[in-house]
Design a protein around this motif. Structure first.
Motif, PDB file in Angstrom:
ATOM      1  N   PRO A 284       0.835  -1.202   0.000  1.00 21.60           N
ATOM      2  CA  PRO A 284       0.000   0.000   0.000  1.00 21.60           C
ATOM      3  C   PRO A 284       0.870   1.252   0.000  1.00 21.60           C
ATOM      4  N   SER A 285       0.260   2.356  -0.325  1.00 22.70           N
ATOM      5  CA  SER A 285       0.997   3.620  -0.313  1.00 22.70           C
ATOM      6  C   SER A 285       1.606   3.869   1.065  1.00 22.70           C
ATOM      7  N   GLN A 286       2.815   4.394   1.062  1.00 18.87           N
ATOM      8  CA  GLN A 286       3.535   4.685   2.296  1.00 18.87           C
ATOM      9  C   GLN A 286       3.596   6.199   2.489  1.00 18.87           C
ATOM     10  N   ASN A 287       3.195   6.661   3.687  1.00 19.08           N
ATOM     11  CA  ASN A 287       3.180   8.088   3.988  1.00 19.08           C
ATOM     12  C   ASN A 287       4.182   8.409   5.089  1.00 19.08           C
ATOM     13  N   PHE A 288       4.961   9.462   4.871  1.00 22.03           N
ATOM     14  CA  PHE A 288       5.964   9.880   5.840  1.00 22.03           C
ATOM     15  C   PHE A 288       5.856  11.394   6.029  1.00 22.03           C
ATOM     16  N   THR A 289       6.105  11.807   7.255  1.00 21.78           N
ATOM     17  CA  THR A 289       6.147  13.242   7.550  1.00 21.78           C
ATOM     18  C   THR A 289       7.589  13.686   7.586  1.00 21.78           C
ATOM     19  N   LEU A 324       4.688   7.585  -1.035  1.00 26.30           N
ATOM     20  CA  LEU A 324       5.303   6.709  -2.027  1.00 26.30           C
ATOM     21  C   LEU A 324       4.287   5.651  -2.443  1.00 26.30           C
ATOM     22  N   THR A 325       4.063   5.527  -3.728  1.00 21.79           N
ATOM     23  CA  THR A 325       3.094   4.559  -4.247  1.00 21.79           C
ATOM     24  C   THR A 325       3.715   3.790  -5.407  1.00 21.79           C
ATOM     25  N   ILE A 347       5.999   9.518  -6.447  1.00 23.71           N
ATOM     26  CA  ILE A 347       6.433  10.224  -5.239  1.00 23.71           C
ATOM     27  C   ILE A 347       5.689  11.563  -5.181  1.00 23.71           C
ATOM     28  N   GLN A 348       4.865  11.706  -4.158  1.00 22.48           N
ATOM     29  CA  GLN A 348       4.087  12.933  -3.983  1.00 22.48           C
ATOM     30  C   GLN A 348       4.621  13.676  -2.764  1.00 22.48           C
ATOM     31  N   VAL A 349       4.988  14.917  -2.950  1.00 24.83           N
ATOM     32  CA  VAL A 349       5.430  15.789  -1.856  1.00 24.83           C
ATOM     33  C   VAL A 349       4.379  16.891  -1.708  1.00 24.83           C
ATOM     34  N   PHE A 350       3.780  16.965  -0.517  1.00 24.64           N
ATOM     35  CA  PHE A 350       2.671  17.912  -0.363  1.00 24.64           C
ATOM     36  C   PHE A 350       2.634  18.464   1.057  1.00 24.64           C
TER      37      PHE A 350
END
Length: 448
Positions: A284-289, A324-325, A347-350
């Motif tokens: 699955p998509s991984q999200n990081f701060t 990251l997907t 890679i999405q940076v938001f």
């Protein structure tokens, strides 16, 4: 010590001829020495032959020549012991396997010569030659038949256990045993071979879990075939997600390298490996701060960890979110002594404001070429990934960013520090390999 050479990533043994084109995920070649050990263990070492011979009852032996020409009768003959059994195997090209069993059979019974009775022991050398062929392939199973079975008797030694009489009945015993024993022993060998076939087929037809992601169902894809130097088998490997459908894979006929001094060579095709990678890398998509760090933004190193996210590339004081997907399915490419996995990652940076609105700073596609290390552990093929090269393309930016040329070192560090550990953890469970004929995977050499 069992030796096996696993080819492919593994590849490809000299097994298939144009008339044997099948779509399968795995092929293997087994040497005559390996077949001999497999059959010897199953038939002799495990006591299967002895077990099925225990009920052997030999017809009474009657003769008119004995002590002072008195009538001789030997009754109640039964198998007492199978001594020094040995088994040898040779391969019959295009036919199957020839198996030769030699042993000394001890028969015991009652002997009556005239009016004198005693217990008798007959030790007879036997040599059983059986030509074994696989036929009637259907849904991963085959029927095994013995086309020819020849039983030849050798030396016979007769003893009266109490030692009361000295008999000259060798010819009578030899003639009658020659007439009766082959008709008794060959059917027993047929029963034993059918039991062994069921046992060995179970090693080729098995559903093996791949962690919690799914299963691989290995089974014969066609009839086994023989040359003068190996027994060849093609296996299909149906890869299925848990609660889902089979992941299809296509294969072309291929050839395996020579056995040389190894007991078995096994080859996996790229399409099969791709289907297993698609199963294992369902991430699955991984999200990081990412919070601003103290390191200069110009530094090429990125220190970002899920446990303690610190991003040296962050600017200002606003926390960034990175998502990251995985995009599409992984693809494995095989070259001489080299394996590479191609994988696309979005890679999405938001920035997410307090009002919940998302400002998309960057949406990138990273095309990864990942070098593959291959090893065998616990009967599984284990792949380890490391970053070979990366290329970036800009998909979109809500803030008008158009030049991403300086981002490559930072994205590379992001992939190495955050993504690759997750991918290698997913692959760490390994690809389970079939337990072909029960031959253990020892001293394995891998060639791509």
């Amino acid at each position: 010590m069992t030796m096996l050479k696993l080819f492919g990533i593994v590849f490809f043994c000299g097994l298939l001829s144009p008339s044997q084109e099948v779509l399968s995920g795995l092929s293997c070649a087994v040497s005559p020495a390996a077949m001999q050990k497999v059959l010897s263990d199953a038939i002799l070492q495990n006591g299967l032959l002895q077990q099925h011979l225990q009920g052997l009852v030999v017809p009474n032996i009657m003769g008119g020549e004995g002590l002072l020409s008195s009538p001789t009768s030997i009754t109640g003959l039964h198998l007492a012991e199978v001594r020094v059994p040995r088994l040898s195997v040779s391969l019959l090209p295009g036919i199957g396997v020839q198996m030769i069993i030699t042993a000394k059979l001890e028969l015991r019974g009652n002997c009556l010569v005239g009016l004198l009775s005693d217990l008798i022991s007959i030790l007879v050398d036997v040599r059983i030659t059986a030509n074994i062929k696989c036929t009637n392939f259907e849904s991963g199973t085959v029927q095994v038949v013995i086309e020819d079975c020849l039983c030849v008797l050798g030396a016979i030694k007769i003893n009266l256990l109490a030692g009361l009489l000295s008999l000259s009945v060798d010819d009578i015993v030899l003639n009658q045993l020659t007439a009766t024993l082959p008709g008794l022993l060959c059917p027993v060998v047929g029963i034993v071979i059918n039991h062994v076939n069921i046992q060995l087929l179970s090693t080729l037809n098995a559903v093996i879990p791949v962690g919690a992601a799914g299963t691989i169902h290995y089974q014969l894809a066609s009839l086994p075939f023989t040359s003068g130097s190996f027994l060849g088998m093609d296996l299909d490997g149906a890869v299925k997600r848990v609660g889902g459908s089979i992941i299809p894979h296509d294969s072309s006929p291929s050839t395996l390298p020579p056995l040389l001094d190894n007991l078995m060579v096994m080859g996996m095709r790229p399409s099969f490996l791709n289907s297993v990678l698609s199963l294992l890398l369902q991430m699955p998509s991984q999200n990081f701060t990412c919070t601003p760090g103290a390191v200069s933004a110009a530094a090429p190193s990125t220190s970002m960890h899920p446990q303690s996210p610190q991003c040296s590339t962050c600017l200002g004081t606003s926390p960034l979110n990175i998502k990251l997907t995985l995009s599409g399915n992984p693809l494995i490419l095989l070259e001489e002594n080299k394996a590479t996995v191609q994988l696309a990652v979005m890679i999405q940076v938001f920035i997410q404001g307090s009002d919940g609105l998302i400002l998309n700073l960057l949406l990138l596609q990273a095309n990864l070429n990942l070098d593959v290390g291959v090893s065998i552990a616990g009967g599984r093929l284990v792949l380890g990934l490391s970053l070979g090269s990366i290329s970036l393309s800009l998909e979109s930016s809500d803030v008008g960013i158009s030049d991403i040329s300086t981002l490559k070192p930072h994205i590379s560090s992001l992939v190495v520090e955050l993504l690759l550990p997750l991918l290698n953890a997913a692959l760490g469970i390994g690809i389970p390999l079939p337990n072909v004929l029960g031959i253990p995977l020892l001293k394995v050499h891998v060639r791509i």
